[in-house]
Design an enzyme around this catalytic site. Structure first.
Site, PDB file in Angstrom:
ATOM      1  N   LEU A  49      -3.651  -9.405  -1.314  1.00  0.00           N
ATOM      2  CA  LEU A  49      -4.021  -9.156  -2.711  1.00  0.00           C
ATOM      3  C   LEU A  49      -3.169  -9.964  -3.683  1.00  0.00           C
ATOM      4  CD1 LEU A  49      -4.378  -5.256  -2.591  1.00  0.00           C
ATOM      5  CD2 LEU A  49      -6.218  -6.946  -2.553  1.00  0.00           C
ATOM      6  N   GLY A  50      -1.958 -10.283  -3.262  1.00  0.00           N
ATOM      7  CA  GLY A  50      -1.064 -11.017  -4.152  1.00  0.00           C
ATOM      8  C   GLY A  50       0.290 -11.170  -3.517  1.00  0.00           C
TER       9      GLY A  50
ATOM     10  N   GLY B 198       4.605 -11.502  -4.628  1.00  0.00           N
ATOM     11  CA  GLY B 198       5.629 -11.426  -5.660  1.00  0.00           C
ATOM     12  C   GLY B 198       6.954 -11.948  -5.163  1.00  0.00           C
ATOM     13  N   GLY B 199       8.004 -11.706  -5.953  1.00  0.00           N
ATOM     14  CA  GLY B 199       9.315 -12.234  -5.617  1.00  0.00           C
ATOM     15  C   GLY B 199       9.919 -11.630  -4.367  1.00  0.00           C
TER      16      GLY B 199
ATOM     17  N   VAL C   5       1.462  -8.371  -0.896  1.00  0.00           N
ATOM     18  CA  VAL C   5       0.719  -7.122  -0.964  1.00  0.00           C
ATOM     19  C   VAL C   5      -0.643  -7.343  -0.312  1.00  0.00           C
ATOM     20  CG1 VAL C   5      -0.228  -5.319  -2.447  1.00  0.00           C
ATOM     21  CG2 VAL C   5       1.894  -6.479  -3.092  1.00  0.00           C
TER      22      VAL C   5
ATOM     23  N   LYS D 290       2.583  -3.084   0.662  1.00  0.00           N
ATOM     24  CA  LYS D 290       3.571  -4.057   0.175  1.00  0.00           C
ATOM     25  C   LYS D 290       4.574  -4.322   1.296  1.00  0.00           C
ATOM     26  CE  LYS D 290       6.995  -4.865  -3.465  1.00  0.00           C
ATOM     27  NZ  LYS D 290       7.637  -4.329  -4.686  1.00  0.00           N
TER      28      LYS D 290
ATOM     29  N   ASP E 266      11.400  -4.666 -15.358  1.00  0.00           N
ATOM     30  CA  ASP E 266      10.508  -5.788 -15.041  1.00  0.00           C
ATOM     31  C   ASP E 266       9.077  -5.456 -15.459  1.00  0.00           C
ATOM     32  OD1 ASP E 266       9.961  -8.339 -14.177  1.00  0.00           O
ATOM     33  OD2 ASP E 266       9.642  -7.762 -12.087  1.00  0.00           O
TER      34      ASP E 266
END
Length: 814
Positions: free
Chosen positions: A500-501, A503-504, A508, A522, A619
């Site tokens: 799905l994506g 990140g740092g 995910v 995640k 964040d």
């Protein structure tokens, strides 16, 4: 012919001279037509016909001459005149009447006493009087507008009730800025029990300033003696009232009850030639009447805000756990009555609702305690007057409602408890002393064990220990532990097609569990040096949080080097996928955008104030706002979050983490973070949602300056062009301009340079959900302006704006 011309000139000059010179009074032989006015002798106030805002109706009103939009009183507020044919007259009997062109009376003062030679006079106090022209004593009036206030309280105007005549003077809000008709909110002195100042909506109390304690209302600890205002509260057998007067005649001040029920004090600023909001009645949720229910106190600086009194427990623990405190608390032990009860002293309180109280102005506090103890229905007592050593007696019966705690100010209250509760308290204290003794006695032995434990600890494998430590924490919080094989099967072995994506701290994936439940998985990166700390944060924080605008953590998985979190699945993914996409942003109409803004605000308010711990997200950004199937926002990614104690408001760090474009100046530059850091990020988000542009990637050339989104929004605001900020995909927003401008206004208040200038989230939620007047914003932080090459310079190309959005993880605070 010459005689006729002279007669015309004479009549013209007579009329001109009559109204060119300011007059402050009229008699039955004169009248005031629409376009003519009365002006008080000192030139402070003016009376005449006006139309509020864009309304076409005409009203007779009184306003400040320095600011014609500051109307302080309206005569025919319920019956506007449709045209400019209005006339003000005074009858031979002394009635003030407002007539329309049909000679129909649209309003009358209904003066109770007749005058031989009636005169209507406008005073420099803003009061309109009917008096006898043969009597120059202004105190001998037959009628005055001060007895019939609208939405404004002026200096010298009484707010209260006359017990002899039955006349009650109260403020009633207007329906809107363009309709001065009586609205649904009322500010009055409630005479039942010991009189107190309350604001009401219909027959229900919305806020309560409390009872008078000799210096101030107990719910207004900031109402202190000062060199500008004098406050007075009078209570006797004839009347009860509150009024304020001005010590410094050069100060111009008024109290206004807004159409949303908020009471605000405004003062005139000669330098800016405008009204400034000096104070407001609604500053946080604790001002809502009985917000925490009976026998509970509200403290806006603690988390949670509501706490049961000593000796009381929540009436409904289920509702209490779900952040619904309205049921309040009940006694843990029933009263024994008479000598079997004791009193617990509380300090710094707003005294409870006094509508069911009894009072005596001469009794001492000792006599007050004895009297309360003899009456089994008496639940608490306090001094009536706190001046000096205190005097008078105030007794409460039945439940104690609407109390709050103040860090400064407030009053002492003695609450009745069963004597057994006092024994429980003593046992607890004794137990604590014994426990302390055991701890001290065991310290030496424990130290030796700790030293051996540390040596053993160092020799264990680091990752294995961390995994077990986290697993124990999961078990303590009753968080489900998922098997790695089950997660791998659910995500097709973490297939890229399910991603799905990213990140740092990892990727995910979308997963479908064996029972068919769709989840978001995640998977923290194995190479992330910070992964374990962020993993602990999310586990320890999110598992305890329950709010409709926070993403829900369903479980975790810890096996070997794998650290995995399982969340509820959000079908619409993240906010940035919509607002920054030129195609999908058309799906976000204004109704959805304001829904998202308000939802994020409520989620942040929960984190900052209503959750078990005070949490700073650190964040907050568009990619960390997830959207469910109904486009409701949910704040996610708590890997960088920090917890505070209930009374802690800020901290420092040498490790700056977060995302450029959303970080506040004090955090990015010096490592100082607080709840106001999140407020700054929220302000950036609001401006991005309104504009559809990223703050970090936005570049606008204005007057040889490179402006980021904050700078561009600020320039448009000060140039009164804020509507130009709106996303073009929203189309024509004229009908919703007030709501859009309010959002831009709130966004600019949140991104101000100084943290102390920014509102907290409780104020932000209030600003977004009401029509409360907002303060003026100051220049935002990270204004980002840079001079461009001048015309004729050797450089013919301008440097392109950076389009980088960087997650900072290793910078050191200076």
């Amino acid at each position: 012919m010459i005689v006729f011309k002279l007669l015309v000139v004479y009549c013209f000059l007579s009329c001109f001279l009559r109204f060119s010179a300011a007059i402050d009074s009229i008699t039955p032989s004169h009248s005031i037509r629409d376009g003519e006015t009365l002006v008080s002798a000192g030139g402070t106030f003016e009376l005449g016909f006006f139309s509020p805002g864009n309304s076409k109706g005409r009203y007779l009103g009184i306003w400040y001459r320095i600011s014609t939009d500051a109307v302080v009183w309206v005569a025919n507020r319920e019956t506007p005149i449709p045209n400019r044919s209005g006339v003000l007259k005074v009858t031979n009997e002394g009635d003030i009447v407002v007539l329309s062109n049909t000679e129909t009376i649209v309003w009358s003062s209904n003066t109770s006493s007749a005058a031989k030679s009636p005169v209507v006079q406008l005073l420099d106090s803003g009061n309109l009087l009917v008096r006898d022209g043969n009597d120059n004593d202004l105190e001998n009036f037959l009628w005055q507008s001060f007895d019939y206030p609208c939405d404004t309280l002026l200096p010298g105007m009484k707010l209260g009730k006359n017990f002899v005549t039955g006349l009650e003077c109260s403020l009633t809000s207007s329906k809107s800025t363009e309709n001065p008709a009586q609205g649904e909110f009322l500010l009055r002195i409630n005479p039942h029990g010991f009189p107190q100042l309350v604001a009401m909506k219909g027959d229900k109390i919305t806020t309560r300033a409390g009872s008078w304690n000799g210096l101030r209302f107990t719910g207004h600890p900031g109402l202190m003696p000062n060199p500008i205002f004098n406050y007075e509260f009078v209570l006797n057998e004839k009347e009860v009232y509150y009024e304020f007067t001005l010590v410094n005649s050069s100060v111009i001040s008024r109290l206004v009850l807004s159409s949303s029920g908020i009471l605000g004090r405004f003062t005139w600023n000669d330098r800016t030639h405008g009204w400034e909001l000096y104070s407001t009645s609604q500053v946080d949720q604790c001002e809502n009447y009985a917000f925490c229910g009976a026998y509970a106190t509200c403290n806006a600086n603690s988390s949670p805000v509501c706490t049961c009194l000593e000796g009381f427990v929540s009436k409904s623990q289920k509702h209490w756990n779900s952040v619904d405190w309205s049921d309040g608390c009940v006694r843990r032990t029933q009263l024994e009555c008479n000598d079997g009860d004791v009193f617990q002293k509380y300090t710094g309180l707003k005294l409870p609702d006094t509508s069911s109280s009894w009072f005596n102005m001469t009794m001492s506090l000792v006599e007050c305690e004895g009297l309360c103890l003899k009456n089994c229905s008496c639940t608490a007592y306090s001094n009536l007057d706190i001046r000096g050593e205190g005097s008078g007696c105030l007794l409460w019966f039945n439940n104690l409602n609407d109390m709050r705690v103040y860090s400064h100010g407030g009053q002492d209250l003695y609450i009745r408890l069963a004597s057994s509760e006092n024994d429980i308290k003593k046992k607890r204290h004794s137990s604590k002393i014994k426990q302390a003794g055991i701890i001290v006695a065991s310290a030496i032995l424990v130290m030796g064990i700790i030293i051996l434990g540390v040596i053993s600890y160092v020799r264990k494998k680091k990752l294995r220990f961390k995994g077990k430590a986290i697993r124990r924490r999961k078990e303590d919080m009753e968080l489900p532990i998922f098997d790695l094989m089950a997660i791998a099967n659910a995500t097709c072995n973490f297939s890229s097609s399910n991603k799905l994506g990213e990140g740092g701290f990892g990727s995910v994936y979308k997963g479908t569990l064996q029972e068919g439940h769709v989840v978001a998985v995640k998977r923290l990166s194995k190479n992330s040096g910070q992964g374990l700390n962020e993993f602990k944060n999310e586990v320890n924080l999110i598992a305890k949080l329950q709010h409709r605008n926070l993403v829900k953590l369903l479980g975790c998985c810890i096996e070997g080097n794998e650290k995995i979190l399982i969340y509820e699945y959000m079908p619409n993914k993240s906010l940035d996928a919509f607002i920054f996409d030129h195609t999908r942003n058309t799906l976000l109409d204004w109704r959805i955008r304001i829904q998202i803004i308000c939802g994020i605000a409520r989620g942040l308010l929960y984190l900052h104030q209503d959750s078990r711990l005070r949490i700073i997200h650190r964040d907050l950004k568009a990619s960390n706002i997830l959207l469910d199937e109904s486009m409701n926002p949910k704040i996610s990614d708590f890997g960088l979050a920090r917890t505070f104690g209930g009374d802690q408001i800020e901290a420092n760090t040498n490790r700056i983490v977060g995302t450029y474009g959303y970080m506040s100046p004090e955090y990015a530059g010096h490592g100082q973070f607080s709840i106001k850091s999140d407020v700054f990020s929220f302000g950036v988000l609001v401006l991005e949602i309104v504009s559809g542009k990223r703050n970090q990637r936005f570049c606008h050339v204005n007057d040889h300056l490179n402006l980021n989104l904050l700078g561009h929004a600020w320039r448009l605001w000060i140039e009164d062009k804020a509507m130009e900020l709106t996303d073009q995909s929203l189309g024509n927003m004229c009908t919703l301009s007030d709501q859009v401008l309010r959002c831009v206004h709130v966004g600019l208040l949140c991104v101000q340079q100084r943290p102390e200038d920014r509102p907290d989230m409780s104020s932000v939620v209030l600003m977004l959900s009401s029509e409360i007047l907002l303060p003026k914003p100051n220049q935002p932080g990270f204004y980002m302006e840079k001079a461009l090459p001048e015309a004729g310079s050797s450089s013919t190309e301008r440097e392109a704006c950076s389009a980088n959005e960087i997650t900072i993880t290793l910078l050191k605070g200076r």
